[in-house]
Structure formats: C-alpha cells, structure tokens
Design a protein around this motif. Sequence first.
Motif, mmCIF file in Angstrom:
data_model
loop_
_atom_site.group_PDB
_atom_site.id
_atom_site.type_symbol
_atom_site.label_atom_id
_atom_site.label_comp_id
_atom_site.label_asym_id
_atom_site.label_seq_id
_atom_site.Cartn_x
_atom_site.Cartn_y
_atom_site.Cartn_z
ATOM 1 N N MET A 75 0.823 -1.206 0.000
ATOM 2 C CA MET A 75 0.000 0.000 0.000
ATOM 3 C C MET A 75 0.859 1.258 0.000
ATOM 4 O O MET A 75 0.573 2.234 -0.708
ATOM 5 C CB MET A 75 -0.932 0.001 1.213
ATOM 6 C CG MET A 75 -2.025 -1.048 1.171
ATOM 7 S SD MET A 75 -3.282 -0.706 -0.086
ATOM 8 C CE MET A 75 -4.168 0.640 0.689
ATOM 9 N N ILE A 76 1.927 1.228 0.769
ATOM 10 C CA ILE A 76 2.844 2.374 0.802
ATOM 11 C C ILE A 76 3.470 2.576 -0.572
ATOM 12 O O ILE A 76 3.554 3.690 -1.092
ATOM 13 C CB ILE A 76 3.934 2.155 1.871
ATOM 14 C CG1 ILE A 76 3.301 2.140 3.274
ATOM 15 C CG2 ILE A 76 5.010 3.232 1.777
ATOM 16 C CD1 ILE A 76 4.254 1.712 4.371
ATOM 17 N N CYS A 77 3.908 1.462 -1.163
ATOM 18 C CA CYS A 77 4.543 1.524 -2.476
ATOM 19 C C CYS A 77 3.575 2.054 -3.536
ATOM 20 O O CYS A 77 3.933 2.919 -4.344
ATOM 21 C CB CYS A 77 5.055 0.144 -2.861
ATOM 22 S SG CYS A 77 5.832 0.058 -4.491
ATOM 23 N N LEU A 78 2.338 1.553 -3.528
ATOM 24 C CA LEU A 78 1.367 1.963 -4.542
ATOM 25 C C LEU A 78 1.003 3.434 -4.383
ATOM 26 O O LEU A 78 0.815 4.152 -5.373
ATOM 27 C CB LEU A 78 0.118 1.084 -4.454
ATOM 28 C CG LEU A 78 -0.939 1.285 -5.544
ATOM 29 C CD1 LEU A 78 -0.327 1.189 -6.929
ATOM 30 C CD2 LEU A 78 -2.062 0.265 -5.389
ATOM 31 N N ASP A 79 0.928 3.882 -3.151
ATOM 32 C CA ASP A 79 0.622 5.302 -2.918
ATOM 33 C C ASP A 79 1.736 6.189 -3.477
ATOM 34 O O ASP A 79 1.475 7.224 -4.114
ATOM 35 C CB ASP A 79 0.452 5.528 -1.419
ATOM 36 C CG ASP A 79 0.058 6.958 -1.098
ATOM 37 O OD1 ASP A 79 -1.001 7.397 -1.575
ATOM 38 O OD2 ASP A 79 0.818 7.647 -0.387
#
Length: 637
Positions: A121-125
Amino acid sequence: MPNIEYIITAEFHIDKGPSLVFQYPHQLPGLQNLYFLPELMLPDQIHKRNEDYTLFLLYRNLNTGEFQYLYNKNNCEPDPYFLYTIVLNLTNDEYKRGSQVKSLSILTNLSFFKNFKPVMMICLDLYFKSNDHHIIKQLYKSINEKSFIISRDSLNGMEINDISLIKKLLITSILDLPINDKIYYDENFRNKILGIGKSQIINPDLFIRKDLSFNSILNFNEMNIPIRIPMINLPDTIGDYLNPTDLNFKPNLINILNSKLSSSILNNELTIYGLQTPPIIILINAILTGKKILVMSYENSSGYIIDHILLILKIITGGGILSGLLTRYNIFPIIDVSKIELLEECDSFIAGTINPFFKNNDKLWDLLYDLDLNEFIISSNIETPGDNIIKSSIISEDARFLSNLQLSIFNYNDDLTTIQLIFRRHINEIIRILLSSKNFNNNLLPNNKDLILLLEGIGYYWSSDTTKLLEISCYQLISKKFQNLLYNEKLIYNLILPNLSNELNLMIDLHYHLQSLNNVSITTKINEREIWFNILKFLISGKSLEIFLLITYLIPPNSSTSLQSSIAHNGNITIFDKNKGIELLLINLFNFDDQIKSNIIMILQELEDNFLCGWCINLFLKNNLIYEIAFNELINT
C-alpha cells in the motif's frame, strides 16, 4: 528462490480500459496466454470503492518455465503461485471522464502473501504520485533481500517446514495457551518442538512472536515495516491456519452458518436431509463430491468474495487433513464473463464473481452462494444420481459437529483455533465414514507386503451394525463420488492408514480402536486388553508417539455436554474438554484389569520419552490431581 518472483503494475482508464504498465524484473513468462491479466487484476465495480484486492492462482510449467492459468499434473510444479493484487481508486480532476485506477501485484509462492499488504500500500501510494518505476524496483529488492526460511541445518540444509505433516498437524491441534507461552519464553523448548538442534542456525532476519509466528522487518522507503511469518505451513492452507490474520474469519463464518437454502431442488449428494439440510453440510458435501461452486456478490468488493472463498478452503481442508484443492480442484478466486469457456472445461471448481450474469445461468454451476442475500442455490440442471431418498434423521457425527460448532461460536467466547479444531475433527470423521464402506481396503491400501496390520478393525467405528447401515446409506452416493476423486488423485486424504504406519511398517487404526473404547458398553464385545497391548506394540519411536497423540486430539467428544457445563459455571474449557482421547487413556489408570493398567503405564512412559508428547502428558497430569496421583502410585509399586 526469491520471496516474490515478479511485481506487476496495471492501470485503468475509462477511455482505454485496463492495461499492464510495468513488469519487474522482466515480462512474466507465458504472458501471451494470460492476456486477460489486466481484466482480473482490476475487478468489476472498482469505481464504487476506494480500494480492493484480487487474487488468482498461476502454475509454472516445468517444461517451458511459463506460467499458466490451469493446473496440469503432468507438467506443472506441484505448488501454485499467487498473483495478489491491491487496487487503489483515486479521483483526479485531470481525468474528467472518470477515476484513475492503479494496481500493484506480486507473484509469489508464499501462502502468507496478504501480510505484504502494508508495504504494498505504501509503495502503490508513492507510485500513484510519481509514476516512478524505481519505487517498484525498490519494493522488489526490499522483500527479496530478506530470508523467510525459518531455520536451516548447517549440515544437511533441512528447513523447519521439512518436519513431518503429522507433527505439523499435532502442533496446530494443541490449542492450550501454555504451549504458546512456552514457545515464546523458552527458547530451548521452542527449538526442540520445531526440531532445531544445536548445529542449526536461527535466521537472523526473523524474531519470535508470542502467537506461534515469526516477524521480519522490511526496510522500504526509509521505513521499517514488520511482516508476520507463519511458523508452520500446512497443505492447501492460504495464510496461517493456526492464527488467522484475517479479522473477518469469524464474522464470515457466522455468515455461512446463518445462510439459508433458497431453492427447492433436491439432490442426494447435497441435500441429504432434504430442504432442511444445513447449508454448511451442503457446502462440505459439494466439495467432497467435486461440484462446481460459485460464490457471488454484486454489492460487495472482490476482496469480500475472495475472503469467503479462502475461508471455505481453510475450514473444508481441515488444515492439512484434506488437500489437492489448490491444484486439482480448480480455484478461481475471482472471474468474469470472459472466462465462461474456461469454466466449462472444468469438472469441478470454486470460483468467485461480482457479475450477476452468472446467477441466471445455472448451467455453469452446481451450487451458488449469493453473499448479498446470504443464500445457497442448487442448480436446476444438476444431475440427481439415484432415487431422491431423503433421510429423516441426521447422523450422529453431523449432529455433534453442528452442536459443538454453534455452541463454540454463538454461546462461548472461543478462540478461533478451537473453531478450526472442530472443523478439522469433523472433516476427518466424515472422510472416515466415506471410506468405511470400502473399509480402507482395495485401492486405498497399497499392495505392500511390508505393511502389517497389528489389529483387525479399521475405518469409522459404529457402536452397532444397525447404526452403521443407516449412516452409511445416508452418505452412500457421496462416498462413491469421493472415493472416485480420491482414486483419481483429485483429492488427497493425508491421514489414510498407510501414512500412519510406524518405522517398522506396523499399522493400527488408532482412531477406530480409541473410539471403540470410548463407546464400550455391556452389550459390546471389545477386548480392551488386546487393544491397549497392540497400541503399546505400535508405539516404538517419536513418529508413532506423535501419531498417537495427534489421533487423541482428533477424536471428538461424544457430545457438547462438557462445553455446556463449563459455560453454566462460567468456567473455561478444560484441557480434557479439548482432548477426550487422552482422558480415555488416563482414566484407565483406574481399570480393574491389572494388565491393562500395566500397559497404560508403559504407554505413558513411552510418551514421556518424546519431548513434545512428554510435555503434553505432564500438562494433562498436572491439570488433574487424581490422575497424577494414580500415575505416580502405579509407577512406584
């Protein structure tokens, strides 16, 4: 082998549709045959939600190295790969015709893939904001630079998950909190339980948790992100069987138990008790007979549908009792209408969909579970084998299972592992019933002269021939279909009798004989002395001792009376409520027959010589002063 094989990003534009954007470290092998990847990675109705997730299984072809959508036992690796995708939908003024949707996928053979969600989720954000592919490469490196192998023997390369299935089943059946505390606080105890010797090196990337799992720390984007690693992997188990990380496990299970059968179609393999057959029984029977099962929801997310499918797999397999579903059964966690031809190729499947088109086309499925209405529907096109003879009374095992399950979930604030043990016991009991019409003979027992049956009596134990005939007839058609699936290796029963032989190739159906002792009465003719003597003869080493202790856990109590008694007195479930089989052993310390008492003492002493079994036996004795006194007096006389 890396922890994750590939990372894939996909985007959806209202005017262009879904498309793959970036693949790392290179293009997925076999992509030309997986042209539908973007459609599955970006589910229907995503514009209604801010986030979602999808999942589907791929199989690597041993000859070509390419990934394919359907499993082929002749040329595929034995274990599936999971393409786990998280999807974000962010409204952006630049996209006047709709929202911009981006997704991030990992392809891994690690069954605990959902534990990577926080870092994904951090990466996609970050990727949403910058479209910088360097962020994707950094994620790949961060996950793969860690080792998730629990331990490795410096001499022979043995990993913790190479321990026997019997031991894995035993450890995950021991539900008493003291073992959790011992594993957490006592390193020596933990290492011995897991078979880690002095010559072995504990992975420095992992540290122990209190809940029978490990943690690792991923370093990503200058952050330290914890990743939970299950301590023990079990066949066909997605995630962690012993300690479910999915908070929706219990509410989703309650949904299934509260569901209704809405159709009036009768089928002898599904509605064995007519239209009053509980849906959970219909669902179990559907899988044991290889039906086509569709799980549908139009109002909820694809993740909601997939969570129910993963729950169904978790409870029906019994955490290692039954396996083969992830490869031979055909599992499609989410599909769309473009995959109809693919479904038509399959004799059996469990599939999820958001599209209501499927509900009105019951030629495609045998059993549909509508999550929105919480109802099961049987297809009008399902073949109805034999005459529609519906049994008027429920068999004792089904009644006991439903009683214990409802009591555990609705009346008692029970832990999830106890609920799972109830399912594990029931699946094991039902399979033994299904195999008892063949009595474990013929094709189920290999023609191996080295295997010696110590004592006659195998299969499910019935207290009377009348009861046996009634209950076998109830499951007769299911039994026939299940055995065909077993013979054709579509399903695997891991506790079939030859798998429970000891190092001397001696076999004894411990389950059958312990149940016969548990149901002994004045009218039954059972040679108790002979049974205990042959059990003692079987127990020659650690393997057979662990088999014996596991079987004591798998024998269900005759009724839920003990649970009701505990609740009535506001007390906790006792250690013996969770293991009636071991109480059956200890109660014979008071047997009037001195020869039996002598055999019981020797059995207990054999168990004490095994580290895990000995710890459990001592725990049992310390939880009942009368048994402890009797044991100590007998060994000192």
